[in-house]
Write an enzyme that holds these catalytic residues in place. Structure first.
Site, PDB file in Angstrom:
ATOM      1  CE1 TYR A   1      22.710 -43.586 -30.958  1.00 39.04           C
ATOM      2  CE2 TYR A   1      23.305 -41.259 -30.903  1.00 39.04           C
ATOM      3  CZ  TYR A   1      23.643 -42.629 -31.114  1.00 39.04           C
ATOM      4  OH  TYR A   1      24.817 -42.785 -31.596  1.00 39.04           O
TER       5      TYR A   1
ATOM      6  CG  ASP B   1      18.947 -37.826 -23.817  1.00 37.85           C
ATOM      7  OD1 ASP B   1      19.159 -36.671 -24.296  1.00 37.85           O
ATOM      8  OD2 ASP B   1      19.374 -38.812 -24.201  1.00 37.85           O
TER       9      ASP B   1
HETATM   10 CU   LIG Z   1      26.334 -42.371 -30.484  1.00 37.56          CU
END
Ligand SMILES: [Cu+2]
Ligand SMILES: [Ca+2]
Ligand SMILES: [Ca+2]
Ligand SMILES: [Ca+2]
Ligand SMILES: [Ca+2]
Ligand SMILES: [Cu+2]
Lengths: 675, 675
Positions: free
Chosen positions: A417, A332
């Protein structure tokens, strides 16, 4: 009432201001010969001013300034330019602020390599071209299929979600793009259509579709898919309406609000500029667009405990039978973690009465952007005693205190997420860095063989198995920068009983070690590790024991990618629960902006930090801590993964650092006896 | 507004009332021939009514009553009588309540052995004799030493703290008693004087001192110590005033209160008799004088998830060079864990606005005792989202909800240590059992060689290394009582890429197993364990996956005592992180009231539950979960160990039990979009 006073020296760690971003942008644009564009639609073949972010001062200079009245370090920025025209990326240091006069190419110094343009992430400019490409070269040629299978043109549309890395070897820029229903929580609405786009060329007219996957079957061109579809050579997906199971809209009206917290006598902490004061604590904070939340110069009772505690990387490795996710390894910080720290919602993300702070960032944008309320700071009553004792033998008395602690939080929503990042400051001198995952899982369309890679979580939807690994940098300075790394554990020893020497018993003993080199102190996930890990000083407390802070790691990590895999070196920090290195200004981060998109030749390979196997005795030490969890998605991940149980972190605890628990001095302590 | 209604059937799990204790006491006393005394000063040679506690109904009978309108199970009590006159312990079941007519000796049925009187704990009656013995046979003969060394007679006095087990083999009742300054937090004020008392005889006049330890030197009699002391044959401890470092009195005046929680619109839970309703949850609760806090018939959305979740045992093994603690292995349920659940302090132990419940107990007392406010129940805002997602790709929206959960708590102060026990009920259908330690550490006087066993924490005081092991009984009933035990984990498999079959990659796959027998499912601490552990049903959710609850254990346990040690079988549950057994009414607890005081011949040896290695497929399963931590005391344990970082427990999480996260139905959910 606050105990300390704010100190503007914390500003050496402050993020760039809107004005500073603009000053730097103007300075870069003044250099006409560089031909830099700041337009968001700059094409890959052009030169794009991608990133402006604070360049941290060298630690020695910062310490001289903070501790010894040294001169204030020059304030500088890091600037990243993607030179499409020359196929290179250049990282500059620009300064001094506020009126920059120089730019210095630091690429080689920071990465010991030149950065070819293929290491760049996909910018909004490139995404625009990709969407245009799909529209013109794929969608427009598959109208019938898209309408019959996915309702496109009948009020439905598809969104793209792309997988990384983009290929299987250095030089590849071949991205499997998976398509999802355009509904809320699209990430859990895969439709069964994936396209492999080759976008290596800086010239989008040379891009091509290399493969397509439709309902589990592969096609080598759009034409082939179209032909087979029309000829009945493929099992068709027939469009139907899908329930909106990804929706987060409440199904019930609010009935009665839950418990709320309030500051009956006002806040006991203060935030000024980028500094927080809270009871015995003080610290400076910042938000890197790439790595995210960080704190500096963390002090308890005036004494520095940590120079820096920061998020470094969030990595996930996925399993799948379909190509979209079979190779997926997300790094990320190569997209930007702090970049996605959006506004926090009062009463949900943080308590209503928290203090909210804005941040400003310049990453893949034409002008600096303000992110309102993207950090929150609050004191929280943990609903339990920090310590207590009830005595009814010999004496009757009660003493204790509630556990109220300061929470420093951001939440970054990186695509599907949401990671909640917390640094928590306790009155006992402990400090915790934690992360929890929530938001949507990544999913794929269910085909034959899918169930070896996860569980079905909705109609035709597989929740794919994956790992979460999070890396924190923990630069503790325990009673100064010269520290050692100690371990402590227990061991049963068969000893003779002193008052009956013929009798033996197994008795636990303390086993202490001091590790000497970086490689000795790189503690792999799959090995037995001493239970107590300490950064210690040679200075001792009143009882003759070395001052130390203990690192207690909370983690349920899965297996790390085998080192046989070419992609592994880009995430080699994840081999270790804890690794200790000698501090270097040039080993600022364990990953980089360039690791994701040329994962086979990473610009930062953490394992090289310890390759030289330096001594870690009486050195400035940095602990790199990895926490995480194995995620086997299940029906309850729909619509969102819950934070409860899905997290990890590290608790930093004083251990013979003080002469007694510092919370004895807290004004929150309560005591009574029958008098 | 509450969703459900209270149901008085929960009363089958209710603790005995004051009236019931009295009815049973009277019933026992009516049996004149038993010659039972209820005086607290009953001597070991006499017959003492030691304990009255609820005898739990058989599970089948309770389920028939709860689920199938069966008859209400007969309400019965367990009564323990110490028969000094015949040197045996008898455990009776007495019933029916409220008007008992029978007593049945269940000793043999429950323990497969007779219980010789040596297995009894030390009662208050015996303690009185011990203190008298020390006064007459030790202190009165060592006045000079005690005055010069410890200030006894000059305003100071000594308190006793005893170590267990009491000896080295079955039949021993030889207790090393260590003496401590009579100050607050005496446990951290050892003076360097320890005495080995042989109190095997039921006749206190036959008790004797077998050894003494003074300032690190051993003496075989009081006379020898006295002689050597007077002759200068021993290095004297010279009394001086000690700072009151164990005091919990605040050193600072309250300045400004910390954050407080309040119910802006009232409580969202209800407590009636022994039943709690909270949003989707309901459960019955009770407090065993021996094992402590427990809940029964735990339901979410009307469906039973657990029949019983209960504390079983708290065990610690210590290391020391001095005899007081060299052999120490505490088994708290043999003294009584619930017994020491005292009044909780508002605003410290639980929030001010919690609901507090009284409990009544009858253990080592002449009349039942009320423990006011010894349980607290509150909803707590955890200061974080339970789930959330911020979307800025394609859609702009936010959905989430705060994590408010119900906490059910007691705190038991067993001598020096305070254990905080929490059962936490989350809106996502998860349920957590946690324990944290606080209070005073055990310590010993610093002598040569001490530092191999811990760290110095005050002047002449060693904080001894020790383990904490806590055992929970988790009788989940997942969609009925017939369950299986599943494990899930990941494994990297080298697979060929479907669109380029010559290329291979290591991809994580899901590995699922179903364990078949008790011994297979006894997961030792020192072995690699699958990361996901599930109690599962054959029933499946909407997506075809087996309903299950996952057990996620949080533990930092030290090493378990080697099985070579004779004392190990009394704590054999601690070999396992998790062990699964077939439910049996006669395997109610993993330890017993009798394990501590004849540790070499334990009345309950958990390992025998799995010795028959029964099938665990489609059976009523019970999970026995062990959590704990290694405690290497350090200066910050003075005055009290803090709760932060010193705990463990197990999170029970739905995993394909529902078709989606049940919190989607919560009225706390929040959503907004640009509209
Ligand atoms: Cu996960
Ligand atoms: Ca190095
Ligand atoms: Ca350091
Ligand atoms: Ca069995
Ligand atoms: Ca069961
Ligand atoms: Cu302890």
């Amino acid at each position: 009432p606050l105990r300390g006073q704010h100190d503007e020296r914390s500003l050496v760690f402050a993020d760039l201001t809107r004005e500073e971003y603009l000053q730097i942008q103007q300075f870069m644009l003044k250099e006409k010969k560089l031909q830099i564009s700041t337009r968001q639609t700059t094409e890959p073949s052009q030169n794009f001013l991608f990133l402006i972010d604070l360049s941290l001062p060298k630690k020695a200079a910062a310490l001289a300034y903070l501790d010894r009245n040294g001169t204030k370090p020059v304030r500088e920025a890091t600037v990243v330019v993607f030179y499409g025209s020359s196929s290179t990326i250049v990282e500059y240091v620009v300064g001094p602020l506020p009126n920059p006069t120089y730019m210095r190419d630091v690429t080689k110094e920071r990465y010991q390599m030149h950065l070819p343009i293929r290491k760049r992430l996909v910018t909004i400019g490139e995404y625009s071209l990709m969407f245009k490409f799909f529209e013109e070269k794929v969608f427009s040629r598959l109208k019938k299929l898209l309408e019959e299978s996915f309702g496109v043109g009948r009020g439905q549309s598809l969104n793209a979600f792309e997988q990384m890395p983009r290929g299987v070897q250095s030089g590849d820029r071949k991205t499997w793009v998976s398509f999802f229903r355009d509904m809320s929580g699209m990430y859990i609405h895969p439709v069964g259509f994936e396209v492999l786009l080759n976008h290596e060329s800086a010239n989008a007219s040379q891009w091509s579709v290399e493969q397509l996957l439709y309902n589990g079957k592969y096609f080598s061109s759009v034409e082939e898919l179209k032909r087979e579809y029309d000829n009945g050579g493929v099992k068709k997906i027939v469009y139907k309406n899908f329930p909106d199971y990804g929706s987060l809209k409440p199904r019930t009206k609010p009935l009665q609000v839950g418990p709320q917290q309030f500051y009956a006598e006002g806040k006991r902490f203060s935030v000024q500029d980028n500094q927080v004061l809270y009871l015995d604590w003080s610290f400076a904070f910042g938000m890197s667009s790439l790595t995210g939340m960080r704190v500096f110069d963390v002090r308890f009772q005036q004494e520095r405990i940590a120079y820096e505690i920061s998020v470094q990387e969030a990595m996930s490795v996925y399993g799948s039978v379909t190509p979209g996710m079979i190779l997926t390894k997300f790094l990320d910080s190569s997209i930007g973690i702090g970049r996605f720290a959006h506004e926090l919602v009062r009463g949900v993300d943080c308590p209503y009465e928290a203090t909210y702070v804005d941040t400003y960032r310049y990453i893949d944008v034409p002008v600096p952007v303000r992110f309102r309320n993207s950090i929150c700071i609050f004191e929280h009553n943990m609903g339990q005693p920090l310590r207590r004792h009830f005595s009814d033998f010999f004496h009757n008395s009660f003493g204790g205190m509630a556990n109220s602690a300061l929470v420093f939080r951001t939440i970054t929503a990186i695509g599907n997420y949401d990671y909640m990042w917390d640094f928590i400051f306790y009155q006992s001198g402990s400090l915790e860095a934690k992360v929890h995952a929530t938001g949507y899982i990544s999913s794929s369309y269910l085909v034959d063989g899918s169930l070896r890679y996860g569980h079905q979580v909705a109609e035709n939807v597989l929740g794919n198995i994956h790992t979460h690994f999070i890396n924190f940098k923990v630069d503790l300075d325990v009673s100064g920068v010269k520290n050692v790394f100690q371990t402590k554990d227990m061991e049963y020893v068969n000893v003779s009983l002193p008052w009956m020497p013929n009798r033996y018993a197994m008795v636990p003993q303390l086993v202490e070690k001091q590790l000497q080199t970086e490689q000795e102190a790189a503690l792999r996930h799959d090995t037995k590790t001493p239970r107590y890990l300490h950064i210690a000083s040679k200075k001792t407390n009143r009882w003759g024991h070395q001052h130390s802070y203990r690192l207690q790691v909370y983690s349920f990590a899965g297996d790390h990618l085998p080192e046989s895999q070419a992609e592994e070196r880009a995430m080699s920090w994840a081999r270790y629960k804890v690794a200790i290195t000698k501090h270097k200004d040039l080993e600022q981060t364990s990953s980089s902006l360039y690791n994701q998109n040329d994962i086979w030749s990473p610009a930062v390979d953490f394992s090289k930090f310890i390759e030289d196997n330096e001594s870690i005795e009486d050195e400035d030490l940095v602990a790199w801590v990895t926490a995480g969890f194995l995620h086997i998605p299940h029906a309850e991940d729909i619509p969102n993964t819950v934070t409860v149980g899905n997290g990890g972190g590290v608790l930093l605890r004083p251990h013979n650092y003080f002469d007694e628990d510092p919370s004895v001095n807290s004004a929150d302590a309560v005591y009574f006896d029958p008098g």
